[in-house]
Design a protein around this motif. Structure first.
Motif, mmCIF file in Angstrom:
data_model
loop_
_atom_site.group_PDB
_atom_site.id
_atom_site.type_symbol
_atom_site.label_atom_id
_atom_site.label_comp_id
_atom_site.label_asym_id
_atom_site.label_seq_id
_atom_site.Cartn_x
_atom_site.Cartn_y
_atom_site.Cartn_z
ATOM 1 N N PRO A 78 0.814 -1.227 0.000
ATOM 2 C CA PRO A 78 0.000 0.000 0.000
ATOM 3 C C PRO A 78 0.842 1.270 0.000
ATOM 4 C CG PRO A 78 -0.856 -1.578 1.594
ATOM 5 C CD PRO A 78 0.472 -2.099 1.143
ATOM 6 N N LEU A 79 1.941 1.264 0.754
ATOM 7 C CA LEU A 79 2.797 2.437 0.804
ATOM 8 C C LEU A 79 3.466 2.683 -0.545
ATOM 9 C CD1 LEU A 79 4.146 4.758 2.264
ATOM 10 C CD2 LEU A 79 5.805 3.138 3.221
ATOM 11 N N ARG A 80 3.951 1.630 -1.173
ATOM 12 C CA ARG A 80 4.591 1.790 -2.479
ATOM 13 C C ARG A 80 3.598 2.281 -3.519
ATOM 14 N NH1 ARG A 80 8.741 3.646 -5.141
ATOM 15 N NH2 ARG A 80 8.933 2.736 -7.217
ATOM 16 N N ASP A 81 2.370 1.762 -3.481
ATOM 17 C CA ASP A 81 1.348 2.241 -4.421
ATOM 18 C C ASP A 81 1.111 3.736 -4.261
ATOM 19 O OD1 ASP A 81 1.018 -0.272 -5.472
ATOM 20 O OD2 ASP A 81 -0.791 -0.748 -4.325
ATOM 21 N N LEU A 82 1.076 4.199 -3.018
ATOM 22 C CA LEU A 82 0.859 5.626 -2.770
ATOM 23 C C LEU A 82 2.075 6.447 -3.206
ATOM 24 C CD1 LEU A 82 -0.844 5.273 0.714
ATOM 25 C CD2 LEU A 82 -1.949 6.056 -1.395
ATOM 26 N N ASP A 83 3.269 5.906 -3.005
ATOM 27 C CA ASP A 83 4.482 6.588 -3.478
ATOM 28 C C ASP A 83 4.434 6.785 -4.992
ATOM 29 O OD1 ASP A 83 5.797 7.042 -1.115
ATOM 30 O OD2 ASP A 83 7.075 5.274 -1.234
ATOM 31 N N VAL A 84 4.081 5.723 -5.697
ATOM 32 C CA VAL A 84 4.089 5.780 -7.162
ATOM 33 C C VAL A 84 3.029 6.746 -7.679
ATOM 34 C CG1 VAL A 84 3.742 4.462 -9.279
ATOM 35 C CG2 VAL A 84 5.060 3.469 -7.411
ATOM 36 N N VAL A 85 1.845 6.714 -7.056
ATOM 37 C CA VAL A 85 0.799 7.615 -7.540
ATOM 38 C C VAL A 85 1.171 9.081 -7.288
ATOM 39 C CG1 VAL A 85 -0.683 7.767 -5.487
ATOM 40 C CG2 VAL A 85 -1.716 7.835 -7.746
ATOM 41 N N HIS A 240 -6.323 3.940 -10.873
ATOM 42 C CA HIS A 240 -7.751 4.138 -11.142
ATOM 43 C C HIS A 240 -8.582 3.641 -9.963
ATOM 44 C CE1 HIS A 240 -11.744 3.036 -12.662
ATOM 45 N NE2 HIS A 240 -11.592 3.997 -13.550
ATOM 46 N N ASP A 241 -8.251 2.441 -9.480
ATOM 47 C CA ASP A 241 -8.993 1.873 -8.343
ATOM 48 C C ASP A 241 -8.785 2.708 -7.078
ATOM 49 O OD1 ASP A 241 -9.834 -0.084 -10.047
ATOM 50 O OD2 ASP A 241 -8.497 -1.645 -9.267
ATOM 51 N N LEU A 242 -7.549 3.186 -6.888
ATOM 52 C CA LEU A 242 -7.254 4.013 -5.715
ATOM 53 C C LEU A 242 -8.047 5.315 -5.746
ATOM 54 C CD1 LEU A 242 -5.549 4.664 -3.176
ATOM 55 C CD2 LEU A 242 -3.828 5.628 -4.712
ATOM 56 N N PHE A 243 -8.020 6.009 -6.882
ATOM 57 C CA PHE A 243 -8.773 7.263 -7.006
ATOM 58 C C PHE A 243 -10.261 7.031 -6.791
ATOM 59 C CE2 PHE A 243 -5.361 9.017 -10.102
ATOM 60 C CZ PHE A 243 -4.575 9.387 -9.018
ATOM 61 N N GLN A 244 -10.739 5.918 -7.296
ATOM 62 C CA GLN A 244 -12.164 5.609 -7.148
ATOM 63 C C GLN A 244 -12.535 5.420 -5.679
ATOM 64 O OE1 GLN A 244 -13.523 2.088 -9.353
ATOM 65 N NE2 GLN A 244 -15.042 3.401 -10.319
ATOM 66 N N ARG A 245 -11.674 4.728 -4.944
ATOM 67 C CA ARG A 245 -11.931 4.506 -3.514
ATOM 68 C C ARG A 245 -11.853 5.816 -2.732
ATOM 69 N NH1 ARG A 245 -8.235 0.349 -4.191
ATOM 70 N NH2 ARG A 245 -6.741 1.406 -2.829
ATOM 71 N N LEU A 246 -10.875 6.644 -3.059
ATOM 72 C CA LEU A 246 -10.679 7.882 -2.316
ATOM 73 C C LEU A 246 -11.730 8.928 -2.636
ATOM 74 C CD1 LEU A 246 -6.794 8.322 -2.473
ATOM 75 C CD2 LEU A 246 -8.170 7.378 -0.617
ATOM 76 N N GLY A 247 -12.390 8.776 -3.784
ATOM 77 C CA GLY A 247 -13.390 9.762 -4.174
ATOM 78 C C GLY A 247 -14.471 9.945 -3.133
ATOM 79 N N ALA A 248 -14.858 8.859 -2.478
ATOM 80 C CA ALA A 248 -15.914 8.939 -1.468
ATOM 81 C C ALA A 248 -15.469 9.724 -0.237
ATOM 82 C CB ALA A 248 -16.345 7.534 -1.061
#
Length: 299
Positions: A78-85, A240-248
């Motif tokens: 999860p941390l690496r995914d956030l770093d990359v985004v 895409h999935d991360l942005f979708q989850r955070l949108g709420a």
């Protein structure tokens, strides 16, 4: 090379553990994403070697430390995914019309908050007594003498012989799997192919000194091109999935609406990457490339 495979594996795993220790200290002391990336690569390489080189270590040892490494992989993802985004965020922002670009600031702030939370979770684990016990016991085992007698099937095999066998076997699986992917195949098929390509890369990198340097570098370059393409597609899917989850979680309904515009852009880019996949894979699986692999690795 006549070196025993079990001895060679322990040397490789010891080197990777040293990389993990060096970068775990750096992760705790600063927030640079490079150290986390290097740490994760060492973890993944270790897991891949244990998975791809069977019957070299006792099953209980292999299982015990594979489980520990899998836990570290799950904790750091999860941390690496956030770093990359965050590294790609400005590129994503630029995909939108200028009038909408500044409205992504709340999304970026939310991602930065999530990143800090995940980093604290990782630091807590790296500073825990359980993690220190894992590192100490793994290091002790890897530094212990290799037994002269063993019933493990591959332990005494010359390392070059085993490397040839496993690299060639995995390469054939990748060619077969990639060739079966169509435009209608699910995204998960490309993700599975990407993971296999990573495992192949780790094997080749680990044993590349056993092969002619120019030839091996040529093969690595071709493999890297395919990996980069699959990695870009995977990042688009994950983000895409991360942005979708955070949108709420965004406080303003208008911000969420603008986020939908970005999601549509990412979906378009995913489709473009899918269309380019076959051209990219064709180069990797060409007759010339297959012949080069065959000459170097076929047992």
């Amino acid at each position: 090379m006549a070196e025993r495979s079990d001895a060679a594996l322990k040397v490789l795993l010891s080197q990777l553990l040293a990389v993990m220790q060096q970068n775990s200290a750096a992760i705790i002391n600063n927030s640079h994403s490079e150290q986390l990336h290097d740490y994760r690569v060492a973890v993944r390489r270790s897991r891949s070697l244990l998975d791809q080189l069977p019957q070299l270590l006792p099953k209980r040892v292999e299982q015990r430390y594979s489980n520990h490494l899998a836990q570290l992989g799950a904790l750091t993802t999860p941390l690496r995914d956030l770093d990359v985004v965050l590294l790609k965020f400005e590129n994503y922002r630029a995909l939108l019309p200028k009038r909408l670009q500044n409205n992504l600031d709340p999304l970026r702030q939310l991602i930065e908050t999530k990143r800090q939370q995940q980093r604290q979770l990782l630091i807590k684990h790296l500073q825990s007594a359980g993690y220190r016990r894992f590192v100490k016991s793994w290091q002790t085992y890897l530094e212990s003498p290799t037994p002269a007698n063993t019933r493990l099937a591959n332990a005494k095999r010359p390392v070059k012989e085993l490397a040839d066998n496993r690299i060639w076997r995995l390469y054939k699986k990748i060619v077969q799997q990639g060739g079966a992917i169509t435009n209608k195949s699910p995204a998960s098929d490309l993700h599975t192919l990407r993971k296999r390509c990573k495992k192949l890369r780790y094997l080749i990198d680990s044993f590349q000194t056993l092969y002619p340097a120019k030839k091996i570098q040529r093969l690595i370059a071709t493999l890297k091109t395919l990996q980069d393409h699959l990695g870009e597609f995977q990042d688009l899917c994950v983000h895409h999935d991360l942005f979708q989850r955070l949108g709420a979680e965004l406080p303003d309904a208008l911000e969420e609406k603008r986020l939908q515009r970005l999601l549509h852009v990412l979906e378009k880019q995913q489709r473009q990457q899918r269309k380019q996949f076959h051209r990219c894979f064709k180069g990797f699986a060409s007759k010339t490339h297959q012949q080069q692999f065959k000459e170097l690795f076929k047992p």
